[in-house]
Design a protein around this motif. Structure first.
Motif, PDB file in Angstrom:
ATOM      1  N   GLN A   1       0.832  -1.211   0.000  1.00 21.28           N
ATOM      2  CA  GLN A   1       0.000   0.000   0.000  1.00 21.28           C
ATOM      3  C   GLN A   1       0.868   1.263   0.000  1.00 21.28           C
ATOM      4  OE1 GLN A   1      -0.312  -2.558   2.194  1.00 21.28           O
ATOM      5  NE2 GLN A   1      -2.154  -3.515   1.315  1.00 21.28           N
ATOM      6  N   GLU A   2       1.963   1.236   0.760  1.00 22.81           N
ATOM      7  CA  GLU A   2       2.854   2.399   0.795  1.00 22.81           C
ATOM      8  C   GLU A   2       3.552   2.599  -0.542  1.00 22.81           C
ATOM      9  OE1 GLU A   2       4.178   2.492   5.508  1.00 22.81           O
ATOM     10  OE2 GLU A   2       5.142   1.073   4.129  1.00 22.81           O
ATOM     11  N   ALA A   3       3.868   1.516  -1.233  1.00 18.70           N
ATOM     12  CA  ALA A   3       4.474   1.627  -2.560  1.00 18.70           C
ATOM     13  C   ALA A   3       3.451   2.127  -3.579  1.00 18.70           C
ATOM     14  CB  ALA A   3       5.042   0.286  -2.994  1.00 18.70           C
ATOM     15  N   GLN A   4       2.233   1.618  -3.494  1.00 22.13           N
ATOM     16  CA  GLN A   4       1.180   2.032  -4.419  1.00 22.13           C
ATOM     17  C   GLN A   4       0.871   3.522  -4.274  1.00 22.13           C
ATOM     18  OE1 GLN A   4      -0.359  -0.039  -6.717  1.00 22.13           O
ATOM     19  NE2 GLN A   4      -1.410   1.758  -7.526  1.00 22.13           N
ATOM     20  N   ALA A   5       1.096   4.068  -3.085  1.00 23.20           N
ATOM     21  CA  ALA A   5       0.789   5.474  -2.834  1.00 23.20           C
ATOM     22  C   ALA A   5       1.621   6.430  -3.680  1.00 23.20           C
ATOM     23  CB  ALA A   5       0.976   5.792  -1.342  1.00 23.20           C
ATOM     24  N   TRP A   6       2.691   5.948  -4.293  1.00 20.31           N
ATOM     25  CA  TRP A   6       3.445   6.795  -5.233  1.00 20.31           C
ATOM     26  C   TRP A   6       2.557   7.269  -6.382  1.00 20.31           C
ATOM     27  CZ3 TRP A   6       8.096   9.082  -5.105  1.00 20.31           C
ATOM     28  CH2 TRP A   6       9.051   8.628  -4.196  1.00 20.31           C
ATOM     29  N   GLU A   7       1.499   6.527  -6.667  1.00 25.25           N
ATOM     30  CA  GLU A   7       0.621   6.898  -7.782  1.00 25.25           C
ATOM     31  C   GLU A   7       0.044   8.293  -7.625  1.00 25.25           C
ATOM     32  OE1 GLU A   7      -3.006   4.916 -10.414  1.00 25.25           O
ATOM     33  OE2 GLU A   7      -2.518   4.115  -8.424  1.00 25.25           O
ATOM     34  N   SER A   8      -0.179   8.714  -6.380  1.00 24.02           N
ATOM     35  CA  SER A   8      -0.766  10.039  -6.141  1.00 24.02           C
ATOM     36  C   SER A   8       0.216  11.170  -6.427  1.00 24.02           C
ATOM     37  CB  SER A   8      -1.264  10.145  -4.702  1.00 24.02           C
ATOM     38  OG  SER A   8      -0.174  10.126  -3.785  1.00 24.02           O
ATOM     39  N   HIS A   9       1.471  10.842  -6.679  1.00 24.27           N
ATOM     40  CA  HIS A   9       2.485  11.876  -6.900  1.00 24.27           C
ATOM     41  C   HIS A   9       2.802  12.102  -8.372  1.00 24.27           C
ATOM     42  CE1 HIS A   9       3.395  12.383  -2.637  1.00 24.27           C
ATOM     43  NE2 HIS A   9       3.251  11.070  -2.532  1.00 24.27           N
ATOM     44  N   THR A  10       2.014  11.517  -9.256  1.00 25.39           N
ATOM     45  CA  THR A  10       2.209  11.754 -10.689  1.00 25.39           C
ATOM     46  C   THR A  10       0.877  11.957 -11.387  1.00 25.39           C
ATOM     47  OG1 THR A  10       3.049  10.818 -12.761  1.00 25.39           O
ATOM     48  CG2 THR A  10       2.252   9.252 -11.114  1.00 25.39           C
ATOM     49  N   ALA A  11       0.909  12.793 -12.410  1.00 26.33           N
ATOM     50  CA  ALA A  11      -0.260  12.995 -13.264  1.00 26.33           C
ATOM     51  C   ALA A  11       0.011  12.433 -14.651  1.00 26.33           C
ATOM     52  CB  ALA A  11      -0.578  14.487 -13.358  1.00 26.33           C
ATOM     53  N   SER A  12       1.033  11.575 -14.769  1.00 27.97           N
ATOM     54  CA  SER A  12       1.478  11.158 -16.099  1.00 27.97           C
ATOM     55  C   SER A  12       1.799   9.674 -16.193  1.00 27.97           C
ATOM     56  CB  SER A  12       2.703  11.977 -16.517  1.00 27.97           C
ATOM     57  OG  SER A  12       3.052  11.748 -17.848  1.00 27.97           O
ATOM     58  N   GLY A  13       1.085   8.840 -15.459  1.00 29.57           N
ATOM     59  CA  GLY A  13       1.280   7.400 -15.594  1.00 29.57           C
ATOM     60  C   GLY A  13       2.067   6.802 -14.442  1.00 29.57           C
ATOM     61  N   PHE A  14       1.664   5.601 -14.021  1.00 27.14           N
ATOM     62  CA  PHE A  14       2.280   4.953 -12.863  1.00 27.14           C
ATOM     63  C   PHE A  14       2.324   3.452 -13.070  1.00 27.14           C
ATOM     64  CE2 PHE A  14       1.666   2.695  -8.813  1.00 27.14           C
ATOM     65  CZ  PHE A  14       2.809   3.110  -8.126  1.00 27.14           C
ATOM     66  N   ARG A  15       3.421   2.848 -12.597  1.00 21.86           N
ATOM     67  CA  ARG A  15       3.535   1.385 -12.545  1.00 21.86           C
ATOM     68  C   ARG A  15       4.156   1.001 -11.217  1.00 21.86           C
ATOM     69  NH1 ARG A  15       7.122  -1.045 -16.795  1.00 21.86           N
ATOM     70  NH2 ARG A  15       5.947  -2.968 -16.470  1.00 21.86           N
ATOM     71  N   LEU A  16       3.743  -0.145 -10.698  1.00 23.04           N
ATOM     72  CA  LEU A  16       4.342  -0.725  -9.498  1.00 23.04           C
ATOM     73  C   LEU A  16       4.917  -2.084  -9.869  1.00 23.04           C
ATOM     74  CD1 LEU A  16       4.966  -0.917  -6.478  1.00 23.04           C
ATOM     75  CD2 LEU A  16       2.617  -1.739  -6.116  1.00 23.04           C
TER      76      LEU A  16
END
Length: 264
Positions: free
Chosen positions: A208-223
């Motif tokens: 969950q803490e790793a997935q939270a990086w998604e909130s810090h980008t507006a341009s695409g995310f992968r885990l």
């Protein structure tokens, strides 16, 4: 907290210059780590990528300089170094553990200055907006050494050499202080993709803490999750390097300052 040190070319190492590479990969070490951690990365990725490794003060050839115990100060100085001397092509940032936080803060600063990185690889670190109450930096030397052993990121021979161990402990403690006292200052999402990487058994980062990086980008995310603990990189280096290489080849055309959403 320490004041910002004077700028110096000592902040950046370029072990394998790749003058024809379209993208520069800037690598940020973990707590207690040094630029040489990324020497194999430079060897493996040249000439596709021009790899730069950041050298924090207080270690190796900078051991006589006082370490910096503030993530924001580190990010300020590194940003100035990159803008002044290494900004002639798109930048891709990679940081592991503490380095992920420094890389993120550098990305924010570059964006504010109109130089958006093509991407950020955040490895082995929970998102900036998450928080744990940690105080390893307040432990005595024995407690600090015990934590280093638990993380399994330090060469076992170091623990057998009392002189070397005592020499590196001030920088290690300073780095832990920088990480554990870091507080995220709300900022606009990055206009570049973020790829979070994590070891499946890392005690420092939950899914969950790793997935939270998604909130810090507006341009695409992968885990991306790999077998291993906090230093999963040691065993998974070929796979991680392949991801970085493929991302760099597809993320942005040469000469641009922005990225597209990552694959997947």
């Amino acid at each position: 907290m320490t004041a910002a040190p004077a700028q110096s070319q000592a902040w950046v190492r370029r072990y394998r210059p790749a003058p024809d590479a379209a993208v520069r990969l800037v690598c940020f070490p973990h707590a207690g780590g040094s630029a040489t951690f990324y020497y194999p990365v430079a060897q493996a990725l040249a000439p596709v990528l021009d790899v730069l490794a950041v050298q924090y003060p207080g270690r190796q050839d900078r051991h006589t300089e006082p370490p910096v115990d503030d993530i924001h100060v580190l990010a300020d100085v590194v940003t100035e170094e990159l803008v002044a001397g290494w900004n002639d092509r798109p930048l891709l940032l990679f940081g592991h553990s503490m380095g992920a936080m420094v890389a993120y803060e550098v990305a924010c600063r570059l964006q504010r200055r109109g130089t958006v990185p093509v991407g950020l690889f955040a490895s082995g670190r929970r998102a900036p907006s998450t928080y744990r109450d940690e105080n390893v930096h307040l432990a005595d030397d024995e407690g600090l050494v015990a934590e280093m052993r638990r993380m399994q990121g330090t060469d076992a021979q170091v623990f057998e050499d009392e002189e070397i161990l005592r020499m590196i402990l001030p920088a290690v403690r300073s780095d832990y202080r920088a990480v554990e006292t870091y507080r995220h200052q709300p900022a606009p999402p990055l206009n570049c993709p973020v790829v979070a990487l994590n070891g499946r058994d890392d005690p420092q980062v939950t899914p969950q803490e790793a997935q939270a990086w998604e909130s810090h980008t507006a341009s695409g995310f992968r885990l991306l999750t790999y077998p291993g603990g906090h230093f999963y990189l040691s065993a998974q280096a070929p796979e991680v390097l392949r991801e970085i290489r493929e991302f760099a080849l597809t993320a942005a055309p040469a000469g641009t300052g922005g990225g597209t959403a990552p694959r997947g």
